[in-house]
Design a protein around this motif. Structure first.
Motif, PDB file in Angstrom:
ATOM      1  N   ASN A 244      -2.450   7.318  10.467  1.00  0.00           N
ATOM      2  CA  ASN A 244      -2.200   8.580   9.758  1.00  0.00           C
ATOM      3  C   ASN A 244      -1.686   8.340   8.344  1.00  0.00           C
ATOM      4  OD1 ASN A 244      -2.898  10.307  11.892  1.00  0.00           O
ATOM      5  ND2 ASN A 244      -0.952   9.848  12.897  1.00  0.00           N
ATOM      6  N   LYS A 245      -1.375   7.072   8.074  1.00  0.00           N
ATOM      7  CA  LYS A 245      -0.837   6.719   6.759  1.00  0.00           C
ATOM      8  C   LYS A 245      -1.856   7.047   5.659  1.00  0.00           C
ATOM      9  CE  LYS A 245       0.681   2.638   4.190  1.00  0.00           C
ATOM     10  NZ  LYS A 245       0.708   1.180   4.186  1.00  0.00           N
ATOM     11  N   ASP A 246      -1.358   7.603   4.579  1.00  0.00           N
ATOM     12  CA  ASP A 246      -2.170   7.909   3.397  1.00  0.00           C
ATOM     13  C   ASP A 246      -3.163   9.041   3.614  1.00  0.00           C
ATOM     14  OD1 ASP A 246      -0.913   5.993   1.931  1.00  0.00           O
ATOM     15  OD2 ASP A 246      -2.434   4.466   2.248  1.00  0.00           O
ATOM     16  N   ASN A 247      -3.102   9.705   4.762  1.00  0.00           N
ATOM     17  CA  ASN A 247      -4.057  10.800   4.970  1.00  0.00           C
ATOM     18  C   ASN A 247      -3.788  11.960   4.025  1.00  0.00           C
ATOM     19  OD1 ASN A 247      -5.573   9.569   6.863  1.00  0.00           O
ATOM     20  ND2 ASN A 247      -4.659  10.570   8.631  1.00  0.00           N
ATOM     21  N   GLN A 248      -2.500  12.184   3.696  1.00  0.00           N
ATOM     22  CA  GLN A 248      -2.168  13.262   2.778  1.00  0.00           C
ATOM     23  C   GLN A 248      -2.715  12.939   1.391  1.00  0.00           C
ATOM     24  OE1 GLN A 248      -0.766  16.115   3.690  1.00  0.00           O
ATOM     25  NE2 GLN A 248      -0.807  15.325   5.780  1.00  0.00           N
ATOM     26  N   GLY A 249      -3.394  13.884   0.814  1.00  0.00           N
ATOM     27  CA  GLY A 249      -3.899  13.692  -0.539  1.00  0.00           C
ATOM     28  C   GLY A 249      -5.236  12.977  -0.612  1.00  0.00           C
ATOM     29  N   LEU A 250      -5.742  12.512   0.543  1.00  0.00           N
ATOM     30  CA  LEU A 250      -6.991  11.780   0.529  1.00  0.00           C
ATOM     31  C   LEU A 250      -8.164  12.624   1.016  1.00  0.00           C
ATOM     32  CD1 LEU A 250      -5.730   8.377   1.922  1.00  0.00           C
ATOM     33  CD2 LEU A 250      -6.300   8.896  -0.426  1.00  0.00           C
TER      34      LEU A 250
ATOM     35  N   GLU B 244      -4.533   8.588 -10.773  1.00  0.00           N
ATOM     36  CA  GLU B 244      -4.124   8.884  -9.402  1.00  0.00           C
ATOM     37  C   GLU B 244      -5.336   8.989  -8.481  1.00  0.00           C
ATOM     38  OE1 GLU B 244      -1.860  12.464  -9.716  1.00  0.00           O
ATOM     39  OE2 GLU B 244      -0.055  11.448 -10.431  1.00  0.00           O
ATOM     40  N   THR B 245      -6.421   9.547  -8.995  1.00  0.00           N
ATOM     41  CA  THR B 245      -7.641   9.669  -8.191  1.00  0.00           C
ATOM     42  C   THR B 245      -8.189   8.295  -7.833  1.00  0.00           C
ATOM     43  OG1 THR B 245      -8.143  11.740  -9.324  1.00  0.00           O
ATOM     44  CG2 THR B 245      -9.931  10.711  -8.112  1.00  0.00           C
ATOM     45  N   PHE B 246      -8.211   7.397  -8.803  1.00  0.00           N
ATOM     46  CA  PHE B 246      -8.673   6.034  -8.539  1.00  0.00           C
ATOM     47  C   PHE B 246      -7.755   5.335  -7.541  1.00  0.00           C
ATOM     48  CE2 PHE B 246     -11.220   6.663 -12.334  1.00  0.00           C
ATOM     49  CZ  PHE B 246     -12.345   5.875 -12.099  1.00  0.00           C
ATOM     50  N   GLU B 247      -6.460   5.522  -7.682  1.00  0.00           N
ATOM     51  CA  GLU B 247      -5.507   4.907  -6.751  1.00  0.00           C
ATOM     52  C   GLU B 247      -5.736   5.399  -5.327  1.00  0.00           C
ATOM     53  OE1 GLU B 247      -1.790   5.943  -8.499  1.00  0.00           O
ATOM     54  OE2 GLU B 247      -1.694   4.143  -9.757  1.00  0.00           O
ATOM     55  N   MET B 248      -5.952   6.715  -5.181  1.00  0.00           N
ATOM     56  CA  MET B 248      -6.205   7.278  -3.848  1.00  0.00           C
ATOM     57  C   MET B 248      -7.488   6.714  -3.252  1.00  0.00           C
ATOM     58  SD  MET B 248      -5.053  11.257  -3.709  1.00  0.00           S
ATOM     59  CE  MET B 248      -6.087  11.824  -5.040  1.00  0.00           C
TER      60      MET B 248
ATOM     61  N   GLY C 280      -7.423  -2.993  -7.302  1.00  0.00           N
ATOM     62  CA  GLY C 280      -6.596  -2.101  -8.113  1.00  0.00           C
ATOM     63  C   GLY C 280      -6.163  -2.751  -9.413  1.00  0.00           C
ATOM     64  N   LEU C 281      -5.753  -4.015  -9.343  1.00  0.00           N
ATOM     65  CA  LEU C 281      -5.322  -4.727 -10.550  1.00  0.00           C
ATOM     66  C   LEU C 281      -6.450  -4.794 -11.569  1.00  0.00           C
ATOM     67  CD1 LEU C 281      -3.278  -7.675  -8.974  1.00  0.00           C
ATOM     68  CD2 LEU C 281      -2.370  -5.810 -10.363  1.00  0.00           C
ATOM     69  N   PHE C 282      -7.667  -5.082 -11.085  1.00  0.00           N
ATOM     70  CA  PHE C 282      -8.809  -5.182 -12.004  1.00  0.00           C
ATOM     71  C   PHE C 282      -9.127  -3.833 -12.632  1.00  0.00           C
ATOM     72  CE2 PHE C 282     -13.293  -4.936 -13.065  1.00  0.00           C
ATOM     73  CZ  PHE C 282     -13.464  -6.062 -13.843  1.00  0.00           C
ATOM     74  N   VAL C 283      -9.215  -2.792 -11.802  1.00  0.00           N
ATOM     75  CA  VAL C 283      -9.577  -1.461 -12.305  1.00  0.00           C
ATOM     76  C   VAL C 283      -8.565  -0.981 -13.339  1.00  0.00           C
ATOM     77  CG1 VAL C 283      -9.790   0.980 -11.667  1.00  0.00           C
ATOM     78  CG2 VAL C 283     -10.923  -0.761 -10.295  1.00  0.00           C
ATOM     79  N   PHE C 284      -7.287  -1.307 -13.139  1.00  0.00           N
ATOM     80  CA  PHE C 284      -6.254  -0.819 -14.051  1.00  0.00           C
ATOM     81  C   PHE C 284      -5.943  -1.804 -15.173  1.00  0.00           C
ATOM     82  CE2 PHE C 284      -5.375   1.623 -10.104  1.00  0.00           C
ATOM     83  CZ  PHE C 284      -5.739   2.859 -10.607  1.00  0.00           C
ATOM     84  N   GLY C 285      -6.824  -2.816 -15.356  1.00  0.00           N
ATOM     85  CA  GLY C 285      -6.755  -3.572 -16.604  1.00  0.00           C
ATOM     86  C   GLY C 285      -6.369  -5.027 -16.539  1.00  0.00           C
TER      87      GLY C 285
END
Length: 320
Positions: free
Chosen positions: A255-261, A1-5, A41-46
């Protein structure tokens, strides 16, 4: 989840660059930004894709966009065929100088260790899950029964096994698990080494969150060399062929994705690197877990403390 964020935030930074500084081409450019970070993302996750090709494809498509809107702008957009010609010519014309090569080097040296790190974590989970469900042999089951329940038949319900007796039985039962010990220690050491490689200039957090700065430098370089680039493009692709359509303006929700980042805020001490360091520190505490499992079980739960009467398999004794 951290990598995705982290990947989402880096994408947001890059898209915001276009919305703030290049609004007329933002909608078109952010589509290519999204495609690029999807590849990241595709590369990092395999997924087996080429980071070099992903970076090149991004700058190929970006050249067509900036040529259409900044270098040789018109009332209408260039045709699809002309855009394809620009994309194919980009690597020869080199409108962004050495910046694409720099991006390729940074992405390659930051994404691969991160991908390996995540694969290693999944391997660790697999080892733990596999060793979480043990099937004891009949000899082991009999020995455990004798150790824990035979004193009850003599009314000795409060007596615990002697430490030495307990260790003999449990070590025998966990002999297969003990074989994992050497490999587990090596695994943790490898994770420590991998984590150290992920720090510094090629830390994934540093590279991704500064990617928009590379893109900005590339766009500025292309703008400065605009007239010269137009001449080169005319030789390769001819004059622009246009179609009657205009690109929409930027509609990015900032403001998109600001939560959790917020953990990736420049002022925040909690970064991906700090979380990784904390994780490795915690993991070190379990370096001897499999080799010392019998000692842990006997010391913490099963055996009597030193100096107390204990069950030796036949009777309660003062000393084993």
């Amino acid at each position: 989840e951290t990598f995705e964020m982290l990947i989402r935030l880096a994408e947001n930074y890059t898209s915001t660059l276009f919305c703030k500084a290049y609004r007329n081409m933002a909608a078109e450019a952010t589509t290519h930004v999204q495609e690029f970070f999807t590849d990241v993302g595709l590369f990092v996750f395999g997924t087996d894709i080429s980071t070099e090709e992903s970076v090149n494809r991004f700058f190929d498509t970006l050249f067509a966009v900036i040529y259409n809107h900044v270098i040789n702008p018109g009332l209408t957009d260039i045709s699809l065929e002309y855009a394809e010609c620009l994309q194919m010519a980009r690597r020869d014309i080199r409108p962004f100088g050495n910046i694409p090569k720099k991006a390729i080097r940074q992405m390659g040296r930051s994404l691969l260790p991160s991908r390996t790190f995540l694969q290693a974590l999944n391997l660790g989970i697999e080892v733990i899950n596999t060793t979480d469900h043990l099937h004891f042999s009949k000899d082991c089951s009999r020995a455990l029964l004798r150790m824990q329940y035979c004193p009850h038949c003599q009314g000795l319900t409060l007596s615990k096994p002697c430490m030495g007796y307990c260790l003999n039985i449990i070590r025998g039962c966990l002999a297969n698990i003990a074989e994992v010990d050497l490999h587990w220690r090596g695994y943790i050491q490898s994770l420590e080494e991998l984590s150290s490689v992920m720090s510094g200039t090629y830390d994934i957090e540093h590279v991704l969150l500064n990617f928009h700065l590379l893109v900005n430098d590339a766009l500025l370089q292309a703008r400065v060399n605009g007239p010269e680039l137009s001449e080169q493009v005319n030789k390769v692709c001819g004059p622009p062929v246009r179609k009657p359509m205009q690109s929409p303006h930027c509609s990015l929700d900032q403001n998109k994705d600001n939560q959790g980042l917020k953990m990736f805020s420049r002022d925040s001490e909690e970064t991906l690197a700090s979380r990784r360091k904390e994780f490795i520190s915690q993991l070190r505490l379990y370096r001897a877990f499999y080799g010392g499992l019998a000692d842990q079980l006997c010391s913490n739960e099963l055996a009597a403390a030193d100096g107390l009467p204990c069950w030796n398999g036949e009777d309660v004794v003062r000393r084993y």
